[in-house]
Design a protein around this motif. Sequence first.
Motif, mmCIF file in Angstrom:
data_model
loop_
_atom_site.group_PDB
_atom_site.id
_atom_site.type_symbol
_atom_site.label_atom_id
_atom_site.label_comp_id
_atom_site.label_asym_id
_atom_site.label_seq_id
_atom_site.Cartn_x
_atom_site.Cartn_y
_atom_site.Cartn_z
ATOM 1 N N THR A 1 -57.245 24.667 -22.917
ATOM 2 C CA THR A 1 -55.590 24.638 -22.981
ATOM 3 C C THR A 1 -55.441 24.219 -21.154
ATOM 4 N N GLY A 2 -55.106 23.589 -20.988
ATOM 5 C CA GLY A 2 -55.349 23.063 -19.692
ATOM 6 C C GLY A 2 -54.064 23.815 -19.532
ATOM 7 N N VAL A 3 -53.697 23.808 -17.555
ATOM 8 C CA VAL A 3 -52.904 24.114 -17.058
ATOM 9 C C VAL A 3 -52.708 23.075 -15.883
ATOM 10 N N GLU A 4 -51.381 22.270 -16.157
ATOM 11 C CA GLU A 4 -51.508 20.786 -16.273
ATOM 12 C C GLU A 4 -50.919 20.508 -14.342
ATOM 13 N N HIS A 5 -49.543 21.629 -14.394
ATOM 14 C CA HIS A 5 -48.476 21.707 -13.397
ATOM 15 C C HIS A 5 -47.968 23.201 -13.489
ATOM 16 N N VAL A 6 -48.060 23.319 -11.863
ATOM 17 C CA VAL A 6 -47.478 24.707 -10.951
ATOM 18 C C VAL A 6 -46.462 24.176 -10.544
ATOM 19 N N ALA A 7 -45.653 24.726 -10.646
ATOM 20 C CA ALA A 7 -44.213 24.472 -9.232
ATOM 21 C C ALA A 7 -43.574 25.480 -9.396
ATOM 22 N N PRO A 8 -42.618 25.833 -8.213
ATOM 23 C CA PRO A 8 -41.901 27.248 -8.057
ATOM 24 C C PRO A 8 -41.140 27.320 -8.890
ATOM 25 N N ASP A 9 -39.711 28.221 -9.500
ATOM 26 C CA ASP A 9 -38.872 27.709 -10.015
ATOM 27 C C ASP A 9 -37.293 27.979 -10.046
ATOM 28 N N GLY A 10 -37.939 28.069 -9.062
ATOM 29 C CA GLY A 10 -36.411 28.509 -7.727
ATOM 30 C C GLY A 10 -35.413 29.883 -7.812
ATOM 31 N N ASP A 11 -36.126 30.708 -8.950
ATOM 32 C CA ASP A 11 -35.913 31.762 -8.568
ATOM 33 C C ASP A 11 -37.344 32.837 -8.453
ATOM 34 N N GLY A 12 -38.063 32.931 -7.811
ATOM 35 C CA GLY A 12 -38.583 33.271 -6.921
ATOM 36 C C GLY A 12 -40.270 33.923 -8.127
ATOM 37 N N GLY A 13 -40.374 32.837 -9.493
ATOM 38 C CA GLY A 13 -41.087 32.441 -9.826
ATOM 39 C C GLY A 13 -41.768 31.527 -10.044
ATOM 40 N N PHE A 14 -42.344 31.098 -11.444
ATOM 41 C CA PHE A 14 -43.170 29.525 -11.645
ATOM 42 C C PHE A 14 -42.803 29.319 -12.661
ATOM 43 N N GLU A 15 -42.702 27.792 -12.370
ATOM 44 C CA GLU A 15 -43.174 27.261 -13.928
ATOM 45 C C GLU A 15 -44.328 26.396 -14.432
ATOM 46 N N VAL A 16 -45.183 26.656 -15.514
ATOM 47 C CA VAL A 16 -46.450 26.327 -15.358
ATOM 48 C C VAL A 16 -46.411 25.474 -17.297
ATOM 49 N N ARG A 17 -46.145 24.513 -16.887
ATOM 50 C CA ARG A 17 -46.724 23.076 -18.017
ATOM 51 C C ARG A 17 -48.408 22.823 -18.478
ATOM 52 N N THR A 18 -48.433 23.250 -19.797
ATOM 53 C CA THR A 18 -49.394 23.383 -19.803
ATOM 54 C C THR A 18 -50.270 21.978 -20.494
ATOM 55 N N SER A 19 -51.046 21.410 -21.818
ATOM 56 C CA SER A 19 -51.461 20.036 -21.570
ATOM 57 C C SER A 19 -51.135 20.678 -23.474
ATOM 58 N N ASP A 20 -51.273 21.374 -23.618
ATOM 59 C CA ASP A 20 -50.556 21.642 -25.087
ATOM 60 C C ASP A 20 -48.989 21.061 -24.601
ATOM 61 N N GLY A 21 -48.327 20.924 -23.636
ATOM 62 C CA GLY A 21 -46.714 20.011 -24.137
ATOM 63 C C GLY A 21 -46.157 21.075 -23.535
ATOM 64 N N GLU A 22 -46.213 22.556 -23.978
ATOM 65 C CA GLU A 22 -45.440 23.651 -23.242
ATOM 66 C C GLU A 22 -44.526 23.582 -21.450
ATOM 67 N N THR A 23 -43.773 24.233 -21.320
ATOM 68 C CA THR A 23 -43.752 24.998 -20.372
ATOM 69 C C THR A 23 -43.103 26.281 -19.919
ATOM 70 N N ARG A 24 -43.539 27.300 -19.316
ATOM 71 C CA ARG A 24 -43.464 28.517 -19.855
ATOM 72 C C ARG A 24 -42.694 28.903 -18.262
ATOM 73 N N ARG A 25 -42.315 30.103 -18.033
ATOM 74 C CA ARG A 25 -41.807 30.819 -17.077
ATOM 75 C C ARG A 25 -43.365 31.696 -16.772
ATOM 76 N N TYR A 26 -43.628 32.446 -15.351
ATOM 77 C CA TYR A 26 -44.358 33.219 -14.882
ATOM 78 C C TYR A 26 -43.795 34.378 -13.219
ATOM 79 N N ASP A 27 -43.630 34.881 -13.175
ATOM 80 C CA ASP A 27 -43.672 35.361 -11.509
ATOM 81 C C ASP A 27 -44.812 35.647 -10.968
ATOM 82 N N SER A 28 -45.915 35.231 -11.380
ATOM 83 C CA SER A 28 -47.024 35.217 -10.777
ATOM 84 C C SER A 28 -48.412 34.780 -11.317
ATOM 85 N N VAL A 29 -48.743 34.125 -10.948
ATOM 86 C CA VAL A 29 -50.521 32.762 -10.964
ATOM 87 C C VAL A 29 -51.102 33.413 -10.589
#
Length: 435
Positions: free
Chosen positions: A105-133
């Motif tokens: 499962t590859g991480v395809e895209h990481v971008a700030p979520d506008g709320d101090g965290g990150f939106e992380v899209r992975t190759s399984d089609g999921e997008t999850r929110r994280y506080d840190s990367v």
Amino acid sequence: MTRTCIIGAGSTGIAVAKAMHERGLEFDCFELGDRVGGNWVYGNTNGVSSSYRSLHINTSRERMEYSDFPMPKHYPDFPRHDHIAAYFDDYVDHFGFRDEITFETGVEHVAPDGDGGFEVRTSDGETRRYDSVVVANGHHWDPRWPEPPFPGSDTFEGEQLHAHYYKDEAQLRDKDVVVLGMGNSAMDIAVDASYHSRRTILSARRGAYIVPKYIFGRPLDRAGPADHLPAKVRFPLMERLLRTQVGKMTDYGLPEPDHKFGHAHPTVSGRILDRLAHGAIEVKPNIAALEGETVRFEDGSEARADLVVYCTGYKITFPFFDEDFVSAKDNEIRLYRRMFHPEIGGLFFPGLVQPLGAIMPVAERQGVLISEALEGRYALPSRPEMEAEIDATRAAMKKRYVASKRHTIQVDQEAYMRELLKELEAGRERARVPA
Ligand SMILES: Cc1cc2nc3c(=O)[nH]c(=O)nc-3n(C[C@H](O)[C@H](O)[C@H](O)COP(=O)(O)OP(=O)(O)OC[C@H]3O[C@@H](n4cnc5c(N)ncnc54)[C@H](O)[C@@H]3O)c2cc1C
Ligand SMILES: NC(=O)c1ccc[n+]([C@@H]2O[C@H](COP(=O)([O-])OP(=O)(O)OC[C@H]3O[C@@H](n4cnc5c(N)ncnc54)[C@H](OP(=O)(O)O)[C@@H]3O)[C@@H](O)[C@H]2O)c1
């Protein structure tokens, strides 16, 4: 509790994951391949391992192993890639955090979520929110081809290969081969070529001090001048030791290094000097041009070649970041203590160093700093203090190292480990005293 995404389960990613697992911190680790070990997995399903069949470590096993998980005593001093990959695999089971790694499962895209965290899209089609990367995607997988390309490279009739794509001796067999570079890839590939090709030429734009694997019957990185000596004492001592044990590089037909010992990333080889002494490898200056099936060198000499292997190093690349968010043009990236992004909180870059020594113990200690930062036990200094530290480190590196894109993230392993320990103490103090 904060949630962290770790990108990559190579030797760096697993060292950070272990530190977080021990402290009960919540994280997901995503790994492109079907196993841990990254670069050390020959034929890794991630498709980006630079390892080749004959690869052995050039930092001794005691120098490379994690502090609390020694390599098996039956391992040789300089194990092969499969021993090393097995060691990393055992590490994960020993500390019991395999379930926290999501393989293939590859991480395809990481971008700030506008709320101090990150939106992380992975190759399984999921997008999850994280506080840190935690960025642990490695920095020896994206080949740097000669820049600019040599004149005539677009019409050269032979094959041109980057070291990253060198896998085994079948690629060299019965060919006239030119190997370009004076780093560790060039040494290993030239030695392989010297046994399997018709003719082997090593071409280089500058000389290097070639360090043997053993000295006084012990691995050199365990028996050379002591690590705690200051660089200005240790490196001249090392240069003198090499002169007495190995001789002058010019005695082997190699160019005289244009710098002092310790001012370039070390080139380690127990075998190349022997192959040069046997006449199995010829030495030429840099390539000037490629013409038809001929390679012309800067001294005007020419050689026919079926294959040119460019051992010209790697780029630091983060394919999952938008370029204007984070990038490392010409391998330059501004990081506090080589691991903390000074502007973007919660973004960590362990393992993004090129040590005189090994990355693994360094990544292990960086994992502790990251974990304590996430726990709030370690606090970063102010932004101006971070920028000042980055500027000072860059100035010192510029002064010391040969100007090259391969020298933007150099550290001396032991000195840097001590620096991290001091930083941990200072950060704990800052965390205790509210600003
Ligand atoms: C030929 C060669 C020999 C070397 N020999 C030595 C040596 O002897 N001693 C030494 O200390 N160092 C050596 N190095 C340096 C090498 O970088 C380290 O040994 C080590 O591999 C660094 O580990 P890492 O985890 O940082 O990177 P890697 O080993 O490259 O691991 C990165 C991991 O991240 C994964 N990944 C990447 N992108 C993504 C994504 N988008 N999503 C999910 N997963 C991702 C990859 O699949 C991989 O598993 C060598 C390097 C090369 C090229
Ligand atoms: N056995 C092992 O353990 C082993 C084996 C292979 C690699 N490694 C590691 O893997 C990493 C990468 O090593 P590497 O050898 O692939 O790359 P590297 O250390 O970056 O060396 C690149 C070499 O190519 C030269 N070069 C770059 N661009 C050039 C150009 N346009 N024209 C001519 N020469 C050029 C550089 O010269 P300048 O110095 O002049 O820039 C340098 O000699 C290192 O950390 C290394 O230690 C380890």
